[in-house]
Every structure is written in structure tokens, then in C-alpha cells.
Motif scaffolding. Structure first.
Motif, short mmCIF file in Angstrom:
data_model
loop_
_atom_site.label_atom_id
_atom_site.label_comp_id
_atom_site.label_asym_id
_atom_site.label_seq_id
_atom_site.Cartn_x
_atom_site.Cartn_y
_atom_site.Cartn_z
N LYS A 195 -4.43 1.12 4.75
CA LYS A 195 -4.54 0.40 6.02
C LYS A 195 -5.58 1.04 6.94
O LYS A 195 -6.30 0.35 7.65
CB LYS A 195 -3.18 0.36 6.71
N GLN A 196 -5.66 2.36 6.92
CA GLN A 196 -6.66 3.06 7.72
C GLN A 196 -8.06 2.72 7.22
O GLN A 196 -8.99 2.53 8.02
CB GLN A 196 -6.44 4.57 7.66
N GLN A 197 -8.22 2.65 5.90
CA GLN A 197 -9.52 2.30 5.33
C GLN A 197 -9.94 0.89 5.74
O GLN A 197 -11.09 0.65 6.09
CB GLN A 197 -9.46 2.40 3.80
N GLN A 198 -8.97 -0.05 5.70
CA GLN A 198 -9.27 -1.41 6.11
C GLN A 198 -9.62 -1.48 7.59
O GLN A 198 -10.54 -2.20 7.98
CB GLN A 198 -8.07 -2.32 5.82
N MET A 199 -8.91 -0.72 8.41
CA MET A 199 -9.19 -0.71 9.84
C MET A 199 -10.59 -0.16 10.11
O MET A 199 -11.35 -0.70 10.92
CB MET A 199 -8.14 0.13 10.57
N ASP A 200 -10.94 0.93 9.43
CA ASP A 200 -12.27 1.52 9.60
C ASP A 200 -13.35 0.55 9.14
O ASP A 200 -14.42 0.45 9.75
CB ASP A 200 -12.38 2.82 8.81
N LYS A 201 -13.04 -0.17 8.08
CA LYS A 201 -14.02 -1.10 7.50
C LYS A 201 -14.33 -2.23 8.47
O LYS A 201 -15.49 -2.59 8.68
CB LYS A 201 -13.45 -1.66 6.20
#
Length: 312
Positions: A195-201
Motif C-alpha cells: 500500500k505504501q508503494q502504491q501511495m508513493d507511485k
């Protein structure tokens, strides 16, 4: 045939792909470890916690914690390729801890004005971790011991720990609720890197309007803006593909439409009323079907109303 030593770039690509697979929801659960204090499992709810974690696919360990009746979490970082071609594996503590209080202990802490001090001592034992407080069986305890504590007193104590120590709480009454809470928290923690990766993306400079699900319109730069405009129009009730194409034939972009509304002044609600509709991309029929004033007004309100509760 290339060996692993002669092809480090290929190994690196494989490691990156494997890492992405490992953090995806479902697959990431097997890398999360739940460490449970033995005291947490002694009560009746303990019998339901372990099967829930097993069903979720998380590993668990039963080991004494710095404070009784607590649950902590750590993650196994999947193997990674390092500079000399060797593989390494490590673990990382997750910044969350769960502490369970039975109804009787909670009431005693509230009546003696000790709950805040207890919470602070817990946070000292688990520095850098976010504490979740579970209160089990408070309602049942109060039914047996009537008048043991007041509702306002209880709410004041819980609000105090939330405001001063940023500690969340859950009031649970059944064994299943306790098991479900631990399992749901474990799953959320397991999915946190993804979820953090998607948010950063999606919050980066390369932000585009859309996501990776089917049916969404991806916009990068100016590419895809017209498709997004069309998809936005079709979302309006009563606006079909033919109606959207008719509007776009006169106002090719959303900017053109909004500019026309600004220039139309009093006639803006009927701006689209006389636009002819082509059926299935064919010629304008002899019936000369038009958008009409009602639908024109509805589209106008969507793009121009400042009332957040406006009904279309």
C-alpha cells in the motif's frame, strides 16, 4: 548456458520481480510473524486467535513479551541479491503492538485514575511502536458488578489516552471479536509495504488520473485526456455514448465546454439542448433527435453548481 555468476543483471531482475510478487496482498502474509505472549492465549479467546492467523497464512510464535498479554509483529524480508552475488535475509520489527486488558483490570485502572500511567509505561516498554488497547469483557463485567464505574468516567479515561498518547482502543465482548481484530491487524500490517508503494507511485511527479483496474482511463501528459472526458460524461445519468460523442463533436475538450458555459451567461443551462445526436456514429437521422433542455441542465449543474448537495 549462463551461470548465475556470469549473469548478475538477470539475477537482479529476477530478484526485483520476486520482491514485487512477495509484497502483493495475499502473498505477503507468509512473511509476517506474529509474536504472542502466553498470557494472551490463556483465556477463552486464545483458542480462536491461532486458527485465524493460520487461515490468514501468517506465522506465529508464542513467546514471553516485556509486558503480559501483548502481541507484537515482525517481518521477514525476502532474500535479496547483494553486491558480490550472494543472497541475504533479514527481519524487521513492525511498529505496532497490541495489549489486552480484561474488564476488571480496566475498571480498576479507571477508578484509580491510573489508565494513562499504565499506557505510558507500556509505551516505554515498546518504544517506537504504535499501541492498540483492547478492552475485553467490559460490558459483561459491569453487568455483574453494577455501579463499578460510570460511563462518563470510562469515556474520559479512554479519550485521555487517545489525546495524550495517541493510543487507539477497541471494546470487545466476544472471543471471535478478539480473534478477528488480531487477524485483521496482521493482514493490514502485512500489506503495508504494498500500500505504501502504491501511495508513493500515485503521489509522485508521474501522477496520472486512473489506476491499474480494468475500465479506468490512464492519463499521462495530454495522452488520454479525451478518453477521460468521454468517460466522465458517460458517468452522468442518461448520458449515453452517442450523447457524449455529440457533445464532444461541438466541444472537443472539457476546457472548451467550461469556457462556453462562462460565455453563455444566462443561456448556459440550455447550452447543449439543441445539439443533434447521431445514432451509433451514423448520420444525423431525419427525426433530428437532440439532447434536450433537461439533460442539458443536468450536465450544466454537474460542472457549475457550487452546492455540494446539489441533486442532478
Amino acid at each position: 548456458m549462463l551461470t548465475t555468476q556470469s549473469n548478475p543483471d538477470r539475477l537482479k531482475r529476477l530478484a526485483i520481480n520476486e520482491e514485487q510478487r512477495n509484497i502483493k496482498p495475499g502473498n505477503c502474509n507468509k512473511f509476517l510473524h506474529v509474536t504472542i505472549d502466553p498470557e494472551f492465549l490463556k483465556e477463552s479467546y486464545g483458542a480462536q486467535v491461532l486458527p485465524k492467523l493460520t487461515e490468514l497464512g501468517c506465522k506465529y510464535e508464542i513467546k514471553p513479551q516485556p509486558c503480559a498479554s501483548t502481541v507484537t509483529f515482525y517481518r521477514t524480508i525476502p532474500t535479496k541479491l547483494i553486491g558480490d552475488g550472494a543472497m541475504t535475509e533479514k527481519t524487521a520489527n513492525e511498529p505496532f503492538v497490541v495489549h489486552l486488558l480484561d474488564g476488571g483490570s480496566f475498571v480498576a485502572y479507571v477508578r484509580n485514575h491510573q489508565l494513562l500511567a499504565v499506557v505510558r509505561s507500556l509505551k516505554e516498554l515498546f518504544p517506537g511502536r504504535r499501541l492498540s488497547l483492547l478492552v475485553f469483557g467490559l460490558v459483561s463485567y459491569c453487568r455483574v458488578h453494577r455501579g463499578c464505574v460510570g460511563r462518563r468516567e470510562t469515556e474520559h479515561a479512554l479519550t485521555e489516552v487517545q489525546l495524550y498518547e495517541d493510543v487507539s482502543h477497541q471494546l470487545l465482548e466476544t472471543d471471535e471479536q478478539v480473534a478477528n481484530f488480531v487477524a485483521q491487524l496482521a493482514r493490514s500490517i502485512a500489506e503495508r509495504p504494498y500500500k505504501q508503494q502504491q501511495m508513493d507511485k500515485y503521489s509522485s511527479d508521474q501522477l496520472y488520473l486512473g489506476n491499474e483496474k480494468k475500465g479506468c482511463v490512464r492519463v499521462e501528459g495530454t495522452a488520454g485526456l479525451q478518453q477521460l472526458y468521454q468517460a466522465q460524461l458517460i458517468k452522468i445519468p442518461s448520458v449515453t455514448l452517442e450523447v457524449a460523442e455529440a457533445i464532444m463533436s461541438v466541444y472537443p475538450t472539457l476546457y472548451d465546454l467550461l469556457q462556453a458555459y462562462r460565455n453563455a451567461d444566462q443561456d448556459a443551462p440550455n447550452l447543449l439542448a439543441n445539439i443533434s445526436i447521431r445514432r451509433a456514429g451514423g448520420p444525423v437521422t431525419t427525426s433530428n433527435r437532440k439532447i434536450g433542455p433537461e439533460l442539458s441542465k443536468k450536465i450544466y449543474l454537474l460542472y457549475n453548481s457550487t452546492n455540494g448537495k446539489q441533486e442532478l
